[in-house]
Design a protein around this motif. Structure first.
Motif, short mmCIF file in Angstrom:
data_model
loop_
_atom_site.label_atom_id
_atom_site.label_comp_id
_atom_site.label_asym_id
_atom_site.label_seq_id
_atom_site.Cartn_x
_atom_site.Cartn_y
_atom_site.Cartn_z
N ALA A 3 0.82 -1.22 0.00
CA ALA A 3 0.00 0.00 0.00
C ALA A 3 0.84 1.26 0.00
O ALA A 3 0.48 2.25 -0.62
CB ALA A 3 -0.94 -0.01 1.20
N SER A 6 1.90 2.19 -3.43
CA SER A 6 0.74 2.52 -4.24
C SER A 6 0.21 3.91 -3.91
O SER A 6 -0.12 4.68 -4.81
CB SER A 6 -0.36 1.49 -4.04
OG SER A 6 0.11 0.22 -4.44
N GLY A 53 -6.38 4.96 0.26
CA GLY A 53 -6.29 3.59 -0.23
C GLY A 53 -6.01 2.64 0.91
O GLY A 53 -5.81 3.05 2.06
N GLU A 55 -4.95 -1.89 1.77
CA GLU A 55 -4.72 -3.26 1.33
C GLU A 55 -5.84 -4.15 1.82
O GLU A 55 -6.43 -3.91 2.87
CB GLU A 55 -3.40 -3.78 1.90
CG GLU A 55 -2.19 -3.11 1.34
CD GLU A 55 -0.91 -3.71 1.92
OE1 GLU A 55 -0.96 -4.27 3.03
OE2 GLU A 55 0.12 -3.59 1.27
N TYR A 56 -6.09 -5.18 1.06
CA TYR A 56 -7.01 -6.21 1.53
C TYR A 56 -6.47 -7.56 1.09
O TYR A 56 -5.77 -7.68 0.10
CB TYR A 56 -8.44 -5.96 1.05
CG TYR A 56 -8.61 -5.97 -0.45
CD1 TYR A 56 -8.99 -7.13 -1.09
CD2 TYR A 56 -8.38 -4.83 -1.20
CE1 TYR A 56 -9.14 -7.16 -2.47
CE2 TYR A 56 -8.53 -4.84 -2.57
CZ TYR A 56 -8.91 -6.00 -3.21
OH TYR A 56 -9.06 -6.03 -4.56
N LYS A 58 -6.34 -11.37 -0.30
CA LYS A 58 -6.98 -12.11 -1.38
C LYS A 58 -7.88 -13.21 -0.83
O LYS A 58 -8.89 -13.54 -1.42
CB LYS A 58 -5.94 -12.74 -2.30
CG LYS A 58 -5.24 -11.75 -3.19
CD LYS A 58 -4.29 -12.46 -4.12
CE LYS A 58 -3.56 -11.47 -4.99
NZ LYS A 58 -2.59 -12.13 -5.87
N THR A 71 -1.52 -9.67 -1.01
CA THR A 71 -2.54 -8.65 -0.74
C THR A 71 -2.83 -7.88 -2.02
O THR A 71 -2.03 -7.85 -2.94
CB THR A 71 -2.08 -7.66 0.35
OG1 THR A 71 -0.89 -7.03 -0.10
CG2 THR A 71 -1.84 -8.35 1.68
N ASN A 72 -3.98 -7.28 -2.04
CA ASN A 72 -4.36 -6.39 -3.13
C ASN A 72 -4.44 -4.97 -2.59
O ASN A 72 -4.62 -4.77 -1.39
CB ASN A 72 -5.71 -6.78 -3.72
CG ASN A 72 -5.65 -8.06 -4.51
OD1 ASN A 72 -4.63 -8.36 -5.09
ND2 ASN A 72 -6.73 -8.80 -4.53
N PHE A 73 -4.34 -4.03 -3.48
CA PHE A 73 -4.44 -2.62 -3.09
C PHE A 73 -5.63 -1.99 -3.80
O PHE A 73 -5.84 -2.21 -5.00
CB PHE A 73 -3.16 -1.85 -3.45
CG PHE A 73 -3.26 -0.39 -3.19
CD1 PHE A 73 -3.12 0.11 -1.91
CD2 PHE A 73 -3.52 0.50 -4.23
CE1 PHE A 73 -3.23 1.47 -1.67
CE2 PHE A 73 -3.63 1.85 -3.99
CZ PHE A 73 -3.48 2.34 -2.70
N ALA A 74 -6.39 -1.22 -3.06
CA ALA A 74 -7.48 -0.43 -3.65
C ALA A 74 -7.27 1.02 -3.22
O ALA A 74 -7.02 1.29 -2.05
CB ALA A 74 -8.84 -0.93 -3.17
N GLY A 75 -7.33 1.92 -4.17
CA GLY A 75 -7.10 3.32 -3.81
C GLY A 75 -7.61 4.24 -4.89
O GLY A 75 -8.03 3.81 -5.97
N GLY A 76 -7.59 5.49 -4.57
CA GLY A 76 -8.05 6.48 -5.54
C GLY A 76 -7.71 7.88 -5.10
O GLY A 76 -7.25 8.11 -3.98
#
Length: 132
Positions: A3, A6, A53, A55-56, A58, A71-76
């Motif tokens: 994260a 990212s 953003g 991490e979450y 999988k 882990t995946n990252f989601a952000g904006g």
């Protein structure tokens, strides 16, 4: 994907985009010339933006995602730029004046316009008193 990297990438992209859209010519505009007059627009630029953003995993269970890289990252990011004209510098017949769209600045401009005339009159009075 981590994260921290990212978020940093999103911030850099956002700031580079803002930097590319705003420069000194945005605040002090290009002069507009006529035969006897030059008008220079002056604007106020307001910028706001937010970035976030996280991490979450999988997997749905903690046992599945023991690997730190799993882990995946989601952000904006979102932002806004507001450009508002606030005044015009007018040069006409050798005189420069500020035409403001804000009444408070007009008062300051009036004071600045009158000040040299007042100082000149005070100097003349002082010279007349010395001669008398």
């Amino acid at each position: 994907m981590r994260a921290t990297g990212s978020i940093q990438n999103i911030m850099e992209t956002t700031l580079d985009t803002i930097k590319g859209s705003i420069d000194a010519n945005t605040i002090i505009g290009d002069p507009i010339k006529t035969d006897t007059t030059v008008v220079v627009p002056i604007s106020k630029v307001t910028i706001g933006f937010g970035i976030g953003g996280g991490e979450y995993s999988k997997g749905y269970k903690e046992e599945i995602s023991k690997d730190k890289n799993d882990t995946n990252f989601a952000g904006g990011s979102a932002g806004a730029v507001s450009i508002q004209p606030v005044a015009f510098v007018v040069v006409e017949d050798g005189e420069t004046r500020l035409m403001s769209l804000d009444n408070n600045i007009n008062m300051i401009d009036n004071i600045l316009t009158i000040t040299p005339k007042v100082i000149e009159k005070l100097q003349k009075l002082s010279q007349n008193n010395k001669q008398s």
